[in-house]
Design a protein around this motif. Structure first.
Motif, PDB file in Angstrom:
ATOM      1  N   TRP A 122      20.396 -17.485  30.239  1.00  0.00           N
ATOM      2  CA  TRP A 122      21.045 -18.689  29.909  1.00  0.00           C
ATOM      3  C   TRP A 122      21.449 -18.441  28.935  1.00  0.00           C
ATOM      4  N   HIS A 123      20.231 -17.441  27.627  1.00  0.00           N
ATOM      5  CA  HIS A 123      20.760 -17.695  26.155  1.00  0.00           C
ATOM      6  C   HIS A 123      22.322 -17.331  26.018  1.00  0.00           C
ATOM      7  N   ALA A 124      22.860 -16.065  26.863  1.00  0.00           N
ATOM      8  CA  ALA A 124      24.268 -15.373  26.838  1.00  0.00           C
ATOM      9  C   ALA A 124      24.602 -16.149  27.350  1.00  0.00           C
ATOM     10  N   LYS A 125      24.483 -17.160  28.533  1.00  0.00           N
ATOM     11  CA  LYS A 125      25.345 -18.416  29.226  1.00  0.00           C
ATOM     12  C   LYS A 125      25.816 -19.099  28.040  1.00  0.00           C
ATOM     13  N   GLN A 126      24.794 -19.289  26.870  1.00  0.00           N
ATOM     14  CA  GLN A 126      25.046 -20.716  25.861  1.00  0.00           C
ATOM     15  C   GLN A 126      25.985 -19.504  25.136  1.00  0.00           C
ATOM     16  N   THR A 127      26.308 -18.669  24.790  1.00  0.00           N
ATOM     17  CA  THR A 127      27.343 -17.737  23.717  1.00  0.00           C
ATOM     18  C   THR A 127      28.434 -17.808  23.839  1.00  0.00           C
ATOM     19  N   ILE A 128      28.617 -17.225  25.867  1.00  0.00           N
ATOM     20  CA  ILE A 128      29.854 -16.897  25.850  1.00  0.00           C
ATOM     21  C   ILE A 128      29.881 -18.953  26.370  1.00  0.00           C
ATOM     22  N   ARG A 129      29.207 -19.781  26.659  1.00  0.00           N
ATOM     23  CA  ARG A 129      30.006 -21.147  26.783  1.00  0.00           C
ATOM     24  C   ARG A 129      30.716 -21.467  25.779  1.00  0.00           C
ATOM     25  N   GLY A 130      29.804 -21.262  24.367  1.00  0.00           N
ATOM     26  CA  GLY A 130      30.447 -21.789  23.321  1.00  0.00           C
ATOM     27  C   GLY A 130      32.130 -20.942  22.352  1.00  0.00           C
ATOM     28  N   PHE A 131      31.788 -20.252  22.549  1.00  0.00           N
ATOM     29  CA  PHE A 131      33.478 -18.965  22.962  1.00  0.00           C
ATOM     30  C   PHE A 131      34.800 -19.405  23.522  1.00  0.00           C
ATOM     31  N   LEU A 132      34.387 -19.914  25.416  1.00  0.00           N
ATOM     32  CA  LEU A 132      35.044 -21.056  26.307  1.00  0.00           C
ATOM     33  C   LEU A 132      35.064 -22.272  25.622  1.00  0.00           C
ATOM     34  N   GLU A 133      34.018 -22.769  24.895  1.00  0.00           N
ATOM     35  CA  GLU A 133      34.973 -23.965  24.710  1.00  0.00           C
ATOM     36  C   GLU A 133      35.782 -24.093  24.115  1.00  0.00           C
ATOM     37  N   ARG A 134      36.046 -23.472  23.011  1.00  0.00           N
ATOM     38  CA  ARG A 134      36.773 -22.991  21.398  1.00  0.00           C
ATOM     39  C   ARG A 134      38.019 -23.153  21.454  1.00  0.00           C
TER      40      ARG A 134
END
Length: 474
Positions: A149-161
């Motif tokens: 889940w924490h890895a997902k939050q990291t990846i999500r942040g880069f994708l959102e940007r």
């Protein structure tokens, strides 16, 4: 019957003697589970349902008792034969327990009660302690789901940007490569399933079977044709490009995705010459997306260089957020991947102007095996006992380690309806939940009864679990 299937032997040796160690007059006990802290400040609760269905759903039998009596006698431990026979005779072999827990998929800060376990029969007050060993193993699915889940939050942040379609891309950005790196098929099943709380890509088949068996999900995740080193090197160094061409001819179709490990010899030559020149037109004509997999070297530097060389060969488009998205090709990195390297790779790639769309990650040992009970400092402790008709607080408070101070009394987890704040709160004598007590203003009970006297009271689907986990944000 196999001894390994015997619930009475699914415990620690010293548990067999604990029924004799409580104060005279004890007729009820209350336990809880928490993450006392650790690498992350919150956990994704998951996996209790699999333990309940696997272990507790099976009734205790007289044969179980006979086996346990003989083993513990030879082992040097006392055994509560009369107590277990009473459970078979009066309860039909069902354990007189009540287990309450947060709904699976819920993201909860550490140092809060996630599960409570209490006896429901005065003559079987000792049963919650006996099953501590098997219940505390939920640390493993919770911890794997938490890392994922924490890895997902990291990846999500880069994708959102950097991506025009962050939520559409996200479910397939971290692929489970961990089946061969775990201790057993059971670990692969439980850990592989725990990752699938957050993502929909896996090569761990056992995780798919676990999702079917325990969480009502007929197909929990997906994979694609992919090369391994032997299927490339079997062609010989001189025919490396023929191995790659064979992958295209076997699997590359319009709309398909195919992954090809390309570092068996020289990753940079493979990218620039074999893929970028010799096979370039075949890649484009196939209509497929070819995913190049480097598998050695410094992941941050190698991935960046592969992106740069693929860009030279196949070009890119600039998306709505101003980042480059490669034409026809992508990169998957599966070597040296952990939560820190994922962030470092994405920082380098996006810093160079490439969208996170271009990258996928495969995570193995760091996902399913490089965790232990101390990663999130999991503990299952007794917090209350009823002795001579009166509930007393049970706790420890070691002067040598304040971090191991345990909670006291009967308790539940409360959640503030508006803010989402979690708070472990006391339950008054006789109350089973906040519904029967005076809840703090604005709070509701976050625990639900999931198991009672041998019956499963909640049966979550993986879809429900995923929805809860995905709704939470850092």
């Amino acid at each position: 019957m196999d001894f390994l299937d015997n619930l009475l032997l699914n415990t620690d040796s010293y548990k067999a003697s604990h029924w004799l160690q409580y104060p005279p007059g004890t007729d009820a006990t209350f336990f809880y589970v928490e993450s006392r802290g650790g690498l992350y400040d919150r956990t994704v609760f998951f996996g209790l349902q699999s333990i309940l269905k696997q272990a507790l759903a099976r009734r205790v039998t007289r044969d179980d008792i006979d086996q346990a009596r003989e083993l513990f006698a030879a082992h040097g431990e006392p055994f509560n034969e009369a107590g277990w026979r009473d459970i078979v005779d009066r309860h039909g072999g069902r354990l007189p327990l009540r287990i309450r827990a947060v709904p699976e998929g819920t993201v909860v800060p550490t140092q809060q009660a996630l599960v409570t376990i209490e006896s429901t029969d005065p003559r079987a007050f000792w049963v919650p302690s006996y099953i501590e060993t098997l219940l505390l193993r939920l640390w493993y699915p919770v911890t794997v789901a938490t890392v994922s889940w924490h890895a997902k939050q990291t990846i999500r942040g880069f994708l959102e940007r950097t991506s025009d379609d962050p939520e559409g891309q996200l479910p397939f950005k971290l692929h489970d490569f961990g089946a061969r790196g775990v201790s057993s098929a059971e670990s692969a099943a439980i850990g592989g399933l725990s990752h699938l709380v957050n993502f929909m890509g896996t090569d761990t088949v056992s995780g798919l079977l676990a999702a079917r068996a325990w969480y009502h999900e007929p197909m929990a995740a997906f994979s694609i044709p992919a090369a391994e080193h032997s299927t490339i090197t079997a062609w010989g160094r001189e025919r490396e490009v023929d191995a790659y061409r064979n992958m295209l001819r076997q699997f590359a179709r319009p709309g398909a995705i195919v992954a090809v490990v390309s570092d068996s010899y020289d990753i940079f030559r493979a990218v620039s010459e074999h893929w970028g020149r010799t096979l370039r037109e075949e890649v484009i004509a196939s209509g497929a997306t070819v995913v190049i997999r480097p598998d050695s070297g410094d992941p941050v530097a190698v991935v960046h260089e592969c992106l740069r060389r693929l860009d030279e060969a196949f070009g890119h488009v600039v998306n709505g957020k101003g980042f480059r998205v490669l034409n026809h090709v992508r990169v998957i990195q599966g070597d040296g991947i952990n939560p820190d390297s994922i962030r470092a790779i994405l920082e380098r790639a996006t810093g160079a102007g490439y969208s996170a769309d271009n990258l996928t990650f495969g995570m193995g040992g760091a996902l399913l095996q490089r965790v232990d009970r101390d990663t999130q400092k999991f503990a299952l402790k007794c917090s209350a006992a009823r002795v001579d008709g009166r509930w007393i607080d049970v706790y420890k408070e070691p002067v040598t380690d304040p971090g191991k101070t345990s909670k006291r009394g009967r308790m539940t987890l409360a959640r503030h309806v508006e803010s989402g704040e979690y708070r472990t709160v006391a339950l008054p004598d006789g109350a089973l939940s906040l519904d029967e007590a005076n809840a703090p203003a604005g709070f509701e009970d976050a625990l639900v009864t999931v198991w009672e006297n041998g019956e499963l009271r909640q049966d979550w689907t993986l879809a429900q679990v995923r929805e809860r986990a995905n709704a939470a944000r850092l």
